[in-house]
Write a protein that holds these residues in place. Structure first.
Motif, mmCIF file in Angstrom:
data_model
loop_
_atom_site.group_PDB
_atom_site.id
_atom_site.type_symbol
_atom_site.label_atom_id
_atom_site.label_comp_id
_atom_site.label_asym_id
_atom_site.label_seq_id
_atom_site.Cartn_x
_atom_site.Cartn_y
_atom_site.Cartn_z
ATOM 1 N N GLN A 1 0.829 -1.205 0.000
ATOM 2 C CA GLN A 1 0.000 0.000 0.000
ATOM 3 C C GLN A 1 0.867 1.262 0.000
ATOM 4 N N ALA A 2 1.968 1.242 0.769
ATOM 5 C CA ALA A 2 2.847 2.411 0.796
ATOM 6 C C ALA A 2 3.512 2.627 -0.563
ATOM 7 N N GLN A 3 3.883 1.524 -1.239
ATOM 8 C CA GLN A 3 4.497 1.655 -2.550
ATOM 9 C C GLN A 3 3.503 2.222 -3.571
ATOM 10 N N ARG A 4 2.264 1.768 -3.494
ATOM 11 C CA ARG A 4 1.236 2.326 -4.387
ATOM 12 C C ARG A 4 1.072 3.820 -4.146
ATOM 13 N N ALA A 5 1.053 4.204 -2.873
ATOM 14 C CA ALA A 5 0.924 5.622 -2.538
ATOM 15 C C ALA A 5 2.112 6.412 -3.081
ATOM 16 N N LEU A 6 3.323 5.869 -2.920
ATOM 17 C CA LEU A 6 4.516 6.551 -3.417
ATOM 18 C C LEU A 6 4.453 6.724 -4.934
ATOM 19 N N ASP A 7 4.050 5.667 -5.630
ATOM 20 C CA ASP A 7 3.977 5.762 -7.095
ATOM 21 C C ASP A 7 3.032 6.878 -7.530
ATOM 22 N N ILE A 8 1.887 6.973 -6.853
ATOM 23 C CA ILE A 8 0.917 8.020 -7.202
ATOM 24 C C ILE A 8 1.499 9.399 -6.915
ATOM 25 N N LEU A 9 2.089 9.561 -5.734
ATOM 26 C CA LEU A 9 2.594 10.870 -5.345
ATOM 27 C C LEU A 9 3.749 11.315 -6.227
ATOM 28 N N VAL A 10 4.591 10.369 -6.630
ATOM 29 C CA VAL A 10 5.673 10.713 -7.555
ATOM 30 C C VAL A 10 5.097 11.179 -8.884
ATOM 31 N N SER A 11 4.066 10.474 -9.371
ATOM 32 C CA SER A 11 3.457 10.865 -10.658
ATOM 33 C C SER A 11 2.790 12.227 -10.573
ATOM 34 N N LEU A 12 2.321 12.596 -9.345
ATOM 35 C CA LEU A 12 1.661 13.887 -9.161
ATOM 36 C C LEU A 12 2.636 14.980 -8.734
ATOM 37 N N GLY B 1 3.852 15.292 -5.859
ATOM 38 C CA GLY B 1 3.356 15.736 -4.549
ATOM 39 C C GLY B 1 4.469 15.750 -3.513
ATOM 40 N N GLU B 2 4.421 16.755 -2.649
ATOM 41 C CA GLU B 2 5.457 16.853 -1.625
ATOM 42 C C GLU B 2 5.384 15.694 -0.641
ATOM 43 N N GLU B 3 4.217 15.043 -0.508
ATOM 44 C CA GLU B 3 4.084 13.921 0.415
ATOM 45 C C GLU B 3 4.836 12.689 -0.073
ATOM 46 N N ALA B 4 5.412 12.735 -1.291
ATOM 47 C CA ALA B 4 6.202 11.607 -1.779
ATOM 48 C C ALA B 4 7.371 11.321 -0.844
ATOM 49 N N GLU B 5 7.954 12.375 -0.295
ATOM 50 C CA GLU B 5 9.065 12.172 0.641
ATOM 51 C C GLU B 5 8.588 11.470 1.913
ATOM 52 N N THR B 6 7.378 11.794 2.368
ATOM 53 C CA THR B 6 6.805 11.107 3.534
ATOM 54 C C THR B 6 6.648 9.614 3.251
ATOM 55 N N ALA B 7 6.188 9.279 2.040
ATOM 56 C CA ALA B 7 6.027 7.870 1.675
ATOM 57 C C ALA B 7 7.372 7.162 1.631
ATOM 58 N N ARG B 8 8.403 7.824 1.130
ATOM 59 C CA ARG B 8 9.737 7.210 1.088
ATOM 60 C C ARG B 8 10.261 6.959 2.501
ATOM 61 N N GLU B 9 10.065 7.931 3.358
ATOM 62 C CA GLU B 9 10.518 7.764 4.744
ATOM 63 C C GLU B 9 9.781 6.613 5.408
ATOM 64 N N PHE B 10 8.504 6.476 5.094
ATOM 65 C CA PHE B 10 7.737 5.370 5.680
ATOM 66 C C PHE B 10 8.308 4.026 5.223
ATOM 67 N N LEU B 11 8.592 3.908 3.935
ATOM 68 C CA LEU B 11 9.126 2.646 3.417
ATOM 69 C C LEU B 11 10.516 2.359 3.989
ATOM 70 N N SER B 12 11.338 3.383 4.179
ATOM 71 C CA SER B 12 12.657 3.177 4.765
ATOM 72 C C SER B 12 12.534 2.697 6.204
ATOM 73 N N ALA B 13 11.603 3.315 6.940
ATOM 74 C CA ALA B 13 11.393 2.881 8.332
ATOM 75 C C ALA B 13 10.874 1.450 8.370
ATOM 76 N N LEU B 14 10.020 1.112 7.413
ATOM 77 C CA LEU B 14 9.481 -0.248 7.357
ATOM 78 C C LEU B 14 10.594 -1.249 7.075
ATOM 79 N N ASP B 15 11.515 -0.888 6.188
ATOM 80 C CA ASP B 15 12.646 -1.759 5.885
ATOM 81 C C ASP B 15 13.522 -1.974 7.114
ATOM 82 N N ALA B 16 13.746 -0.869 7.832
ATOM 83 C CA ALA B 16 14.572 -0.983 9.021
ATOM 84 C C ALA B 16 13.895 -1.854 10.083
ATOM 85 N N GLU B 17 12.599 -1.719 10.160
ATOM 86 C CA GLU B 17 11.855 -2.481 11.164
ATOM 87 C C GLU B 17 11.819 -3.964 10.837
#
Length: 1001
Positions: free
Chosen positions: A962-973, A975-991
């Motif tokens: 779901q986070a990757q889908r959100a990132l793909d949309i935000l990158v295409s738009l 949107g500044e929230e794309a960075e938030t989505a990237r940070e979420f995925l990085s935190a998820l990877d670390a976790e």
């Protein structure tokens, strides 16, 4: 064979036939008596002399005579007129060839000077027109008149030798159709007597050069046509000298050589006939490296075996085989692509098994390669049709000649099949044609058909033959009634276009400049004809780069000029398009021109009706007609599109044939229609929004209406590129009320799709337009939009400046509704900047104004902003209070975007309060609403919210998806929230212990 004058640049050699040839055509005897008349040669000489006197050629008779078939001359009252310098004569020639038509000043410049026109050319045109008017005044009356668009030469049909020649050829063909071949040949001799040397002499300019080639080619064709008539009439001995001189002038013209051989053979000069073939073979082999063609070789073989069918008879005798025709044009050597199309044609042919007569129709726009594909396919199958291959140009789109009639077409086909007996009755012609084909396998290629009916008359009946047809029109009736397989030919792919450039220009040059080659293909619209012209220009100057050619093509107003071959008018992209245009009925031609005024990517039927000021049903019929002619592309969504180069041609015609007032009125109608339509869509999306006056009168024929929010958002999406283009056009034309409103009303579309860069550009245009109006209120509205857009892409400091400027205007104007919206958006921007307390203060001021106003939009909007501020400042309970009331107002007012944002923020508040189940339900509601609204921005925010809930439940695969889908949309738009989505995925990877390289691609 009946031959008409070819169009400019239609082919054939450019060599000039010996000037004395035509003058000899009228002074020979038949060698036989005709009833009680004098010898026909004497009759012909007297008729020619009388005819020359009647037409003023001897200096008496008509008062004015203009001669073009040689050195350009003019006589009035028996006196030769002084026509001045060569370019002045070239102007006269151009006007005389188009006598009775208006020739624009720009056309005169292009035709006489071409690309070498000096800066002072306008003055030269004026000088030459003045000189010609003075010279022609000797004829009396207004011979050369000025019109609004250019100049027109007012002449009677008998005052120009070319017009007289064309008239005499038509008369000869009528006489031939009646059965009197000998008299028809005499009339053609009279016509040929008009030539006095090279047509138009040595006049300068591209128009004269093209006409010189055309008229020279036509002269040879008339010599061939007259020779056919003479041979049919038994006057073979008489025609030998004329054919001998023609062959000497054009030694590689095989038809002339064959006629000379036959005339010699029938005159008892068998050895001389065979010697002609030997001479041809030596010359062809020595100079061209080729053997004589199939027709000449077959005639030679038949002479060697003394074939009785060569005797002077009206038709082939039973048991005597007719010559096998092999008329297919040469195949293009650098043919590329069309693999699927060729496979489809072959599949159809195999499936049909050759029975009954199979009909294949290849349809497509001018210059798209229909004939090239048809010839390539026909040559591939030629061996399967041992009884021959016929080719006939049906002239469906010839601007100077009408399409071939049934009688003309059947006459040519019958002649090709060996039948020389003329049938005046078309039914008898069809019966003979079908009888000749009944037991044969013949491939018949009919090029440039104009209608199903024209083709239907030429169907071979019960036969194993294949009929292959090309047309710029859709031959729907041929498929419905006659079982034709129809293949619609599209543009080349980019890979095929580049392949074509490689073959013509050379692979190393294309590979050395790959980006320029791709841009060249794009500028040519992947149209084969345009690509070949561009490639020819590039290959003709190997020292020049593709970059230079791209630069020449980039300017739209010059692109059609660049796609022109100076010595072959027939190969001009503009000329090919014009053939289709000139065949249009008047109202449809006007539609084509008016569509050329557009700078939009496409147009729907209602918008086109507004442009044309015509009823919708009538407009749709005319648009469909243009589609049937392949001048316009239609789609299932009832939207119509031009090919880029066709659009440029339509725009040229609009400027040339429509006055500036008519053009301006049409564009104004269209802009007004769009303003009221986009207002209608806005009101459908936000039903209770307090609209302001449009500032322009309502369209006379109405505007687009919408029943549902979904239909409004679908229209937004389809029309966004057009509205962007029309915003720019409105600003250019000074339509400032329209220029600021169009982008302003597109708020919901750009906000939900995230196409903010384009919206910012259009709002910038809108602000410049609003600043030119007396009332400052439009500025405040546009500044509000600019604040929203800049905030969405993270330029919060810029957004604050725009919003504060708008607030100042709204406070001075005392406009509480506008002030409310500006304060709300300023509060939202301050939230982005983490300045929560100041943001809440502005949002609360806006909320108080909303309560006073009492509108659903105002209440839901201010509460949405407060809800979001409370969520981010860690006050979820207060957020839920605002969210509940805000959702109620948004749903009451059917305000979709605000409802979607509120659902996401309410879900955030439930999440922060620990109510994961309710939060998930609210996110899902938001996703469902976003699907209806086509709102990708809030869809991405809801997906990020769900991803967080999944992470809390340790459902890591679902969370990552779901986070990757959100990132793909935000990158295409963007949107500044794309960075938030990237940070979420990085935190998820670390976790989870995964690194970026461990993710699935």
């Amino acid at each position: 064979m009946v031959v008409s004058p070819p169009r400019p640049g239609s082919g054939g050699r450019a060599d000039i036939i010996a000037p004395h040839l035509a003058n000899r055509s009228g002074g020979r005897h038949h060698g036989r008596a005709r009833r009680t008349s004098p010898p026909s040669g004497c009759v012909r000489i007297e008729r020619i002399r009388a005819w020359r006197r009647v037409n003023g050629m001897s200096g008496t008779g008509r008062k004015l005579w203009i001669a073009l078939l040689g050195e350009v001359q003019a006589r009035a009252g028996g006196r030769e007129l002084a026509l001045g310098a060569p370019r002045q004569r070239a102007v006269l020639a151009m006007l005389a060839i188009r006598a009775g038509q208006t020739v624009a000043r720009a056309e005169l410049i292009d035709g006489v000077w071409g690309d070498s026109a000096p800066a002072s050319v306008e003055g030269s045109v004026h000088t030459y027109i003045h000189g010609l008017r003075r010279a022609l005044s000797a004829a009396g009356g207004d011979v050369l008149v000025r019109t609004g668009a250019g100049y027109r030469l007012v002449l009677a049909p008998g005052e120009v030798d070319l017009a007289v020649a064309e008239s005499r050829v038509e008369e000869a063909r009528r006489v031939a159709a009646s059965g009197d071949r000998s008299a028809a040949a005499d009339l053609l001799a009279e016509c040929l007597a008009l030539w006095r040397g090279s047509p138009l002499g040595e006049l300068p300019g591209p128009f004269a050069a093209a006409e010189r080639r055309r008229l020279t080619e036509w002269r040879f064709q008339l010599v061939e046509e007259r020779a056919d008539l003479m041979l049919e009439a038994g006057r073979h001995r008489e025609v030998i000298p004329d054919l001998g001189e023609a062959v000497q002038a054009e030694p590689f013209r095989e038809r002339l050589r064959a006629q000379l051989m036959l005339a010699l053979y029938r005159s008892g000069q068998r050895s001389e006939a065979l010697a002609e073939f030997d001479a041809a073979r030596r010359r062809f082999t020595g100079e061209l490296g080729l053997d004589p063609g199939a027709e000449l070789a077959e005639l030679h073989r038949r002479m060697l075996r003394s074939d009785p069918g060569l005797d002077p008879a009206a038709a082939p005798r039973p048991g005597v085989p007719a010559p096998i025709p092999a008329q297919l044009p040469h195949a293009v050597s650098d043919f590329v692509g069309r693999v699927k199309e060729l496979e489809q044609l072959c599949t159809w042919h195999t499936a049909a098994g050759g029975r009954p007569p199979v009909i294949f129709a290849i349809e497509g726009a001018g210059g798209i390669g229909k004939t090239s594909l048809a010839v390539r396919f026909a040559r591939r199958l030629a061996d399967s049709f041992p009884d021959g291959q016929l080719y006939l140009d049906l002239r469906g789109y010839d601007p100077k000649r009408p399409p071939l009639s049934t009688a003309e077409a059947l006459g040519q086909l019958l002649w090709s099949l060996g039948c020389t007996r003329h049938h005046p009755d078309p039914d008898a012609q069809k019966a003979t044609y079908r009888a000749l084909l009944s037991d044969k396998r013949v491939l018949i290629l009919l090029d440039n058909a104009v209608s199903p009916q024209q083709v239907r008359e030429l169907l071979p009946g019960t036969s194993d033959s294949l009929l292959l047809v090309t047309s710029r029109n859709r031959l729907t009736g041929l498929g419905a009634r006659d079982g034709a397989h129809r293949l619609s030919l599209g543009l080349l792919t980019e890979a095929e276009a580049l392949d074509l450039l490689r073959r013509v220009v050379g692979g190393p040059r294309v590979d050395a400049e790959p980006q320029e080659a791709a841009e060249l293909a794009r500028l040519c619209g992947h149209l084969p004809l345009a690509l070949r012209i561009a490639a020819e220009k590039a290959s003709s100057g190997p020292e020049s780069s593709l970059r230079e050619l791209v630069r020449n093509l980039t300017a739209e107003q010059d692109r059609l000029d660049a796609l022109h071959i100076d010595d072959d008018e027939m190969s001009s992209v503009r000329t090919v398009f014009s053939w289709s245009y000139t065949s249009l009925p008047g109202p449809v031609a006007r539609t084509f021109r008016y569509l050329g005024l557009l700078n939009t990517t496409n147009i729907g039927v209602p918008a086109a009706a507004a442009l044309l000021d015509r009823p919708v049903r009538e407009t749709e019929e005319m648009l469909n007609t243009l589609c049937d002619r392949h001048l316009l592309d239609g789609a299932a969504d009832h939207r119509f599109r031009f090919h880029d180069l066709v659009r440029l041609h339509a725009g040229e015609l609009a400027i040339r044939e429509e006055g500036p007032e008519e053009r301006a009125a049409a564009i104004h109608r269209l802009l007004t229609w769009y303003v009221y339509s986009v207002r209608s869509a806005f009101l459908c999306a936000i039903p209770n929004y307090p609209l302001f006056p449009a500032g322009v009168p309502e369209p006379r024929r109405g505007w687009q209406k919408f029943d549902t929010r979904e239909s409004a958002y679908a229209w937004y999406e389809a029309e966004a590129p057009n509205i962007a283009a029309l915003t720019r056009r409105a600003a250019e034309l000074g339509e400032y009320e329209i220029a600021w409103q169009l982008p302003w009303y597109m708020h919901d579309h750009y906000y939900s799709t995230g196409q903010l860069t384009e919206w910012l550009e259009l709002l910038g245009i809108g602000l410049s337009a609003a600043e030119k109006l007396e009332d400052p209120e439009p500025q405040a509205r546009v500044l509000n939009g600019l604040g929203i857009a800049h905030s969405r892409i993270g330029r919060n400091d810029v957004a604050v400046r725009h919003l504060q400027r708008g607030i100042d205007i709204a406070r001075k104007r005392g406009h509480s509704g506008q002030l409310l919206r500006l304060l709300t958006n300023l509060a939202s921007t301050l939230r982005e900047m983490k300045n929560y307390e100041q943001g809440i203060a502005h949002a609360q001021e806006a909320w108080l104004l909303a309560v006073d106003i009492g509108g659903h939009y105002e209440i839901s909007g201010t509460l949405d902003t407060l809800c979001e501020l409370y969520v981010e400042s860690k006050r979820p309970a207060q957020a839920l209070e605002c969210g509940a009331v805000g959702l109620e107002a948004a749903r009451a007012g059917q305000i979709g975007l605000i409802e979607a944002n509120l659902l996401v923020n309410v879900a955030h508040a439930h999440r922060d309060l620990g109510d994961v189940t309710t939060a998930a339900r609210e996110y899902e509601k938001a996703l469902k609403l976003c699907t209806k609204l086509r709102d990708r921005y809030h869809e991405a925010l809801a997906l990020l919210g769900l991803a967080e809930l999944q992470r809390r439940k340790s459902r890591y695969p679902e969370s990552r998806e779901q986070a990757q889908r959100a990132l793909d949309i935000l990158v295409s738009l963007d949107g500044e929230e794309a960075e938030t989505a990237r940070e979420f995925l990085s935190a998820l990877d670390a976790e989870t212990g995964f690194g970026p390289d461990d993710r699935a691609p």
